[in-house]
Design a protein around this motif. Structure first.
Motif, PDB file in Angstrom:
ATOM      1  N   TYR A  28       0.825  -1.206   0.000  1.00  7.30           N
ATOM      2  CA  TYR A  28       0.000   0.000   0.000  1.00  7.30           C
ATOM      3  C   TYR A  28       0.861   1.257   0.000  1.00  7.30           C
ATOM      4  O   TYR A  28       0.435   2.297  -0.502  1.00  7.30           O
ATOM      5  CB  TYR A  28      -0.991  -0.021   1.168  1.00  7.30           C
ATOM      6  CG  TYR A  28      -1.857  -1.265   1.138  1.00  7.30           C
ATOM      7  CD1 TYR A  28      -2.251  -1.833  -0.078  1.00  7.30           C
ATOM      8  CD2 TYR A  28      -2.255  -1.898   2.292  1.00  7.30           C
ATOM      9  CE1 TYR A  28      -3.016  -2.974  -0.126  1.00  7.30           C
ATOM     10  CE2 TYR A  28      -3.035  -3.045   2.259  1.00  7.30           C
ATOM     11  CZ  TYR A  28      -3.415  -3.583   1.038  1.00  7.30           C
ATOM     12  OH  TYR A  28      -4.172  -4.719   1.005  1.00  7.30           O
ATOM     13  N   VAL A  29       2.057   1.162   0.537  1.00  7.03           N
ATOM     14  CA  VAL A  29       3.012   2.268   0.423  1.00  7.03           C
ATOM     15  C   VAL A  29       3.331   2.482  -1.059  1.00  7.03           C
ATOM     16  O   VAL A  29       3.338   3.616  -1.557  1.00  7.03           O
ATOM     17  CB  VAL A  29       4.298   1.994   1.237  1.00  7.03           C
ATOM     18  CG1 VAL A  29       5.360   3.044   0.942  1.00  7.03           C
ATOM     19  CG2 VAL A  29       3.975   1.935   2.726  1.00  7.03           C
ATOM     20  N   ALA A  30       3.558   1.375  -1.770  1.00 12.60           N
ATOM     21  CA  ALA A  30       3.839   1.457  -3.211  1.00 12.60           C
ATOM     22  C   ALA A  30       2.674   2.089  -3.957  1.00 12.60           C
ATOM     23  O   ALA A  30       2.869   2.934  -4.845  1.00 12.60           O
ATOM     24  CB  ALA A  30       4.141   0.068  -3.776  1.00 12.60           C
ATOM     25  N   VAL A  31       1.458   1.709  -3.609  1.00 16.09           N
ATOM     26  CA  VAL A  31       0.266   2.249  -4.279  1.00 16.09           C
ATOM     27  C   VAL A  31       0.140   3.754  -4.032  1.00 16.09           C
ATOM     28  O   VAL A  31      -0.138   4.521  -4.960  1.00 16.09           O
ATOM     29  CB  VAL A  31      -1.010   1.508  -3.812  1.00 16.09           C
ATOM     30  CG1 VAL A  31      -2.264   2.198  -4.321  1.00 16.09           C
ATOM     31  CG2 VAL A  31      -0.983   0.056  -4.274  1.00 16.09           C
ATOM     32  N   VAL A  32       0.366   4.185  -2.804  1.00 16.54           N
ATOM     33  CA  VAL A  32       0.263   5.613  -2.479  1.00 16.54           C
ATOM     34  C   VAL A  32       1.322   6.409  -3.235  1.00 16.54           C
ATOM     35  O   VAL A  32       1.021   7.440  -3.859  1.00 16.54           O
ATOM     36  CB  VAL A  32       0.375   5.844  -0.952  1.00 16.54           C
ATOM     37  CG1 VAL A  32       0.551   7.317  -0.637  1.00 16.54           C
ATOM     38  CG2 VAL A  32      -0.852   5.283  -0.243  1.00 16.54           C
ATOM     39  N   VAL A  33       2.558   5.924  -3.211  1.00 19.52           N
ATOM     40  CA  VAL A  33       3.641   6.628  -3.904  1.00 19.52           C
ATOM     41  C   VAL A  33       3.358   6.687  -5.403  1.00 19.52           C
ATOM     42  O   VAL A  33       3.480   7.751  -6.036  1.00 19.52           O
ATOM     43  CB  VAL A  33       5.009   5.964  -3.617  1.00 19.52           C
ATOM     44  CG1 VAL A  33       6.093   6.526  -4.523  1.00 19.52           C
ATOM     45  CG2 VAL A  33       5.379   6.156  -2.150  1.00 19.52           C
ATOM     46  N   GLU A  34       2.979   5.564  -5.980  1.00 22.05           N
ATOM     47  CA  GLU A  34       2.705   5.541  -7.411  1.00 22.05           C
ATOM     48  C   GLU A  34       1.529   6.450  -7.774  1.00 22.05           C
ATOM     49  O   GLU A  34       1.564   7.146  -8.798  1.00 22.05           O
ATOM     50  CB  GLU A  34       2.397   4.122  -7.880  1.00 22.05           C
ATOM     51  CG  GLU A  34       2.133   4.054  -9.365  1.00 22.05           C
ATOM     52  CD  GLU A  34       1.636   2.708  -9.785  1.00 22.05           C
ATOM     53  OE1 GLU A  34       2.225   2.135 -10.706  1.00 22.05           O
ATOM     54  OE2 GLU A  34       0.637   2.228  -9.204  1.00 22.05           O
TER      55      GLU A  34
END
Length: 179
Positions: free
Chosen positions: A125-131
């Motif tokens: 979910y960190v990846a999703v937010v950053v992306e």
């Protein structure tokens, strides 16, 4: 980066999302054969719509509103988007067949505490937010970045609650895995 190159970038991310769907579907079949149970399926279509909206919104905003590529913003955002993809696939590789885009709990599997899960409870979910922030800002699509971020945070709030509850229940009954 011109708008045609940005369109190609968005198309590549779209292909990556299709690859995720294929992997997830295979893992869903595997999980169900082992008695896997799905939790919180009601929010899943909204998450799919948000991610389609991220790509479509960025594409439309870049073309229709003539958003420029500004190198001092675009290149770092591209770097962050690439790092987010790397983190996402690290999560997928770490979880193996237990990874899914749905919240599926398979009986008698231990909680994964390796890879990025050593440091973060929900690294994907960190990846999703950053992306969701970085990918639109590669081509200054700030409206898409803003709207997706607000929608995504609301969805992730629900998703994390569902996932944490499912993991807690699974841990109580001796079955757990990570999303």
């Amino acid at each position: 980066m011109n708008v045609v190159a940005y369109t190609l970038l968005l198309a590549l991310v779209g292909v990556e999302r299709i690859a995720e769907l294929v992997v997830s579907r295979r893992h869903l079949v595997w999980a169900r054969r082992r008695g896997g149970t799905e939790y919180g399926s009601g929010h899943y279509p909204w998450m799919v719509a948000a991610h389609v909206g991220l790509l479509g919104g960025a594409l439309l905003e870049a073309w229709l509103l003539g958003r420029p590529f500004i190198p001092f913003l675009g290149w770092p955002m591209l770097g962050l988007a690439v790092l987010a993809q790397g983190l996402r696939w690290w999560c997928i590789a770490t979880l193996g067949k237990q990874w899914n885009i749905r919240v599926i709990i398979v009986p008698n599997l231990p909680l994964v505490n390796e890879g990025p899960y050593r440091w973060l409870r929900h690294p994907n979910y960190v990846a999703v937010v950053v992306e969701g922030i970085a990918l639109p800002l590669v081509h200054t699509c700030w409206l898409t970045a803003s709207l997706f971020t607000v929608v995504n945070l609301a969805l992730l709030r629900t998703r994390v609650k569902v996932e944490n509850a499912a993991l807690a229940q699974a841990s109580d009954t001796g079955r757990a895995r990570r999303c």
